[in-house]
Motif scaffolding. Structure first.
Motif, PDB file in Angstrom:
ATOM      1  N   MET A   1      36.645  36.320  45.378  1.00  0.00           N
ATOM      2  CA  MET A   1      35.257  36.161  45.096  1.00  0.00           C
ATOM      3  C   MET A   1      34.852  37.591  44.760  1.00  0.00           C
ATOM      4  SD  MET A   1      34.544  33.159  46.082  1.00  0.00           S
ATOM      5  CE  MET A   1      33.283  32.528  47.511  1.00  0.00           C
ATOM      6  N   ARG A   2      33.744  37.563  43.787  1.00  0.00           N
ATOM      7  CA  ARG A   2      33.221  38.682  43.200  1.00  0.00           C
ATOM      8  C   ARG A   2      31.749  38.659  42.919  1.00  0.00           C
ATOM      9  NH1 ARG A   2      36.305  41.029  37.987  1.00  0.00           N
ATOM     10  NH2 ARG A   2      37.515  42.229  39.396  1.00  0.00           N
ATOM     11  N   ASN A   3      30.971  39.536  43.634  1.00  0.00           N
ATOM     12  CA  ASN A   3      29.830  39.699  43.360  1.00  0.00           C
ATOM     13  C   ASN A   3      29.156  40.388  42.130  1.00  0.00           C
ATOM     14  OD1 ASN A   3      29.279  38.289  45.776  1.00  0.00           O
ATOM     15  ND2 ASN A   3      29.071  40.159  47.058  1.00  0.00           N
ATOM     16  N   ILE A   4      28.484  39.631  41.195  1.00  0.00           N
ATOM     17  CA  ILE A   4      28.091  40.202  40.170  1.00  0.00           C
ATOM     18  C   ILE A   4      26.262  40.161  39.998  1.00  0.00           C
ATOM     19  CG2 ILE A   4      27.830  39.927  37.637  1.00  0.00           C
ATOM     20  CD1 ILE A   4      30.615  40.537  38.440  1.00  0.00           C
ATOM     21  N   THR A   5      25.597  41.212  39.769  1.00  0.00           N
ATOM     22  CA  THR A   5      24.222  41.654  39.789  1.00  0.00           C
ATOM     23  C   THR A   5      23.936  41.396  38.450  1.00  0.00           C
ATOM     24  OG1 THR A   5      24.764  43.099  41.697  1.00  0.00           O
ATOM     25  CG2 THR A   5      22.365  43.107  40.493  1.00  0.00           C
ATOM     26  N   ASN A   6      22.857  40.562  37.992  1.00  0.00           N
ATOM     27  CA  ASN A   6      22.223  40.483  36.724  1.00  0.00           C
ATOM     28  C   ASN A   6      21.237  41.666  36.429  1.00  0.00           C
ATOM     29  OD1 ASN A   6      20.128  39.382  37.902  1.00  0.00           O
ATOM     30  ND2 ASN A   6      20.579  37.401  36.847  1.00  0.00           N
ATOM     31  N   HIS A   7      20.824  41.745  35.259  1.00  0.00           N
ATOM     32  CA  HIS A   7      19.669  42.460  35.129  1.00  0.00           C
ATOM     33  C   HIS A   7      18.333  42.431  35.829  1.00  0.00           C
ATOM     34  CE1 HIS A   7      18.571  39.241  32.438  1.00  0.00           C
ATOM     35  NE2 HIS A   7      17.432  39.710  32.477  1.00  0.00           N
ATOM     36  N   LEU A   8      18.075  41.242  36.233  1.00  0.00           N
ATOM     37  CA  LEU A   8      16.930  41.032  37.245  1.00  0.00           C
ATOM     38  C   LEU A   8      17.131  41.186  38.729  1.00  0.00           C
ATOM     39  CD1 LEU A   8      15.906  37.731  35.887  1.00  0.00           C
ATOM     40  CD2 LEU A   8      15.036  39.874  35.239  1.00  0.00           C
ATOM     41  N   GLY A   9      18.223  41.845  39.156  1.00  0.00           N
ATOM     42  CA  GLY A   9      18.843  42.076  40.411  1.00  0.00           C
ATOM     43  C   GLY A   9      19.172  41.006  41.189  1.00  0.00           C
ATOM     44  N   GLU A  10      19.475  39.915  40.833  1.00  0.00           N
ATOM     45  CA  GLU A  10      20.012  38.859  41.385  1.00  0.00           C
ATOM     46  C   GLU A  10      21.456  38.869  41.455  1.00  0.00           C
ATOM     47  OE1 GLU A  10      18.325  35.841  38.785  1.00  0.00           O
ATOM     48  OE2 GLU A  10      16.562  35.687  39.801  1.00  0.00           O
ATOM     49  N   THR A  11      22.106  38.431  42.600  1.00  0.00           N
ATOM     50  CA  THR A  11      23.359  38.539  42.862  1.00  0.00           C
ATOM     51  C   THR A  11      24.041  37.151  42.674  1.00  0.00           C
ATOM     52  OG1 THR A  11      23.121  40.377  44.047  1.00  0.00           O
ATOM     53  CG2 THR A  11      25.319  39.210  44.458  1.00  0.00           C
ATOM     54  N   THR A  12      25.172  36.840  41.893  1.00  0.00           N
ATOM     55  CA  THR A  12      25.990  35.810  41.817  1.00  0.00           C
ATOM     56  C   THR A  12      27.252  35.881  42.283  1.00  0.00           C
ATOM     57  OG1 THR A  12      24.463  35.333  39.659  1.00  0.00           O
ATOM     58  CG2 THR A  12      26.458  34.033  40.165  1.00  0.00           C
ATOM     59  N   VAL A  13      27.655  35.168  43.049  1.00  0.00           N
ATOM     60  CA  VAL A  13      29.153  35.133  43.349  1.00  0.00           C
ATOM     61  C   VAL A  13      30.015  34.193  42.367  1.00  0.00           C
ATOM     62  CG1 VAL A  13      30.644  34.534  45.392  1.00  0.00           C
ATOM     63  CG2 VAL A  13      28.191  35.185  45.686  1.00  0.00           C
ATOM     64  N   LEU A  14      31.008  35.008  41.842  1.00  0.00           N
ATOM     65  CA  LEU A  14      32.003  34.390  41.285  1.00  0.00           C
ATOM     66  C   LEU A  14      33.235  34.046  41.813  1.00  0.00           C
ATOM     67  CD1 LEU A  14      31.520  36.318  37.870  1.00  0.00           C
ATOM     68  CD2 LEU A  14      30.373  34.330  38.232  1.00  0.00           C
ATOM     69  N   SER A  15      33.832  32.814  41.706  1.00  0.00           N
ATOM     70  CA  SER A  15      35.152  32.575  42.457  1.00  0.00           C
ATOM     71  C   SER A  15      36.287  32.770  41.462  1.00  0.00           C
ATOM     72  CB  SER A  15      35.144  31.212  42.979  1.00  0.00           C
ATOM     73  OG  SER A  15      34.850  30.404  41.959  1.00  0.00           O
ATOM     74  N   GLU A  16      37.509  33.229  41.816  1.00  0.00           N
ATOM     75  CA  GLU A  16      38.546  33.191  41.111  1.00  0.00           C
ATOM     76  C   GLU A  16      39.244  31.941  40.909  1.00  0.00           C
ATOM     77  OE1 GLU A  16      41.272  36.749  42.237  1.00  0.00           O
ATOM     78  OE2 GLU A  16      39.387  37.819  42.731  1.00  0.00           O
ATOM     79  N   THR A  17      39.757  31.618  39.786  1.00  0.00           N
ATOM     80  CA  THR A  17      40.423  30.492  39.666  1.00  0.00           C
ATOM     81  C   THR A  17      41.714  30.659  38.733  1.00  0.00           C
ATOM     82  OG1 THR A  17      39.640  30.006  37.284  1.00  0.00           O
ATOM     83  CG2 THR A  17      38.523  28.942  39.439  1.00  0.00           C
ATOM     84  N   THR A  18      42.946  29.825  39.146  1.00  0.00           N
ATOM     85  CA  THR A  18      44.201  30.033  38.266  1.00  0.00           C
ATOM     86  C   THR A  18      44.239  29.340  37.506  1.00  0.00           C
ATOM     87  OG1 THR A  18      45.142  28.404  39.922  1.00  0.00           O
ATOM     88  CG2 THR A  18      45.346  30.932  40.603  1.00  0.00           C
ATOM     89  N   CYS A  19      43.429  28.231  36.906  1.00  0.00           N
ATOM     90  CA  CYS A  19      43.430  27.236  35.801  1.00  0.00           C
ATOM     91  C   CYS A  19      41.910  26.843  35.408  1.00  0.00           C
ATOM     92  CB  CYS A  19      44.266  26.341  36.613  1.00  0.00           C
ATOM     93  SG  CYS A  19      44.442  24.975  35.331  1.00  0.00           S
TER      94      CYS A  19
END
Length: 119
Positions: A1-19
């Motif tokens: 899991m990785r948190n990404i912050t966009n240009h508006l300051g909103e945080t989005t959680v990205l999950s890792e996948t193997t496929c």
């Protein structure tokens, strides 16, 4: 899991996948094509099953156009990007062709190599 912050300051959680599946091609993190070959083979076998259940008698003259139009596209879709090059993947895909050759009733009992050469 990785948190990404966009240009508006909103945080989005990205999950890792193997496929992942993109444009019908399955891409794995190890860049092996086993899942793609199994998936293509399964789709082609379903098409063969539909052919088998739809026709009572299949001659060479009927099976070749049906195989070319309904089965081979599943095996050949985007093959330039995922080409099966290992023996195990080639065997998976070749089983579909063996099954299709067995649909022709006049040559069903012959060995596979003879069925391929049948005219």
């Amino acid at each position: 899991m990785r948190n990404i912050t966009n240009h508006l300051g909103e945080t989005t959680v990205l999950s890792e996948t193997t496929c992942e599946k993109a444009l019908g091609v399955i891409i794995t993190s190890d860049l092996k094509w086993n899942k793609q070959c199994v998936s293509a083979s399964a789709r082609a076998k379903r098409a063969l099953g539909q052919i088998k259940s739809s026709f009572t008698y299949l001659s060479k003259e009927t099976i070749i156009p049906l195989y070319t139009a309904l089965v081979r596209p599943h095996l050949e879709y985007a093959v330039s990007s995922w080409s099966a090059h290992t023996k195990s993947n080639i065997k998976i895909l070749e089983r579909v062709q063996k099954r299709a050759a067995k649909l022709v009733k006049t040559i069903r009992d012959k060995p596979y190599e003879q069925r391929l050469r049948y005219e």
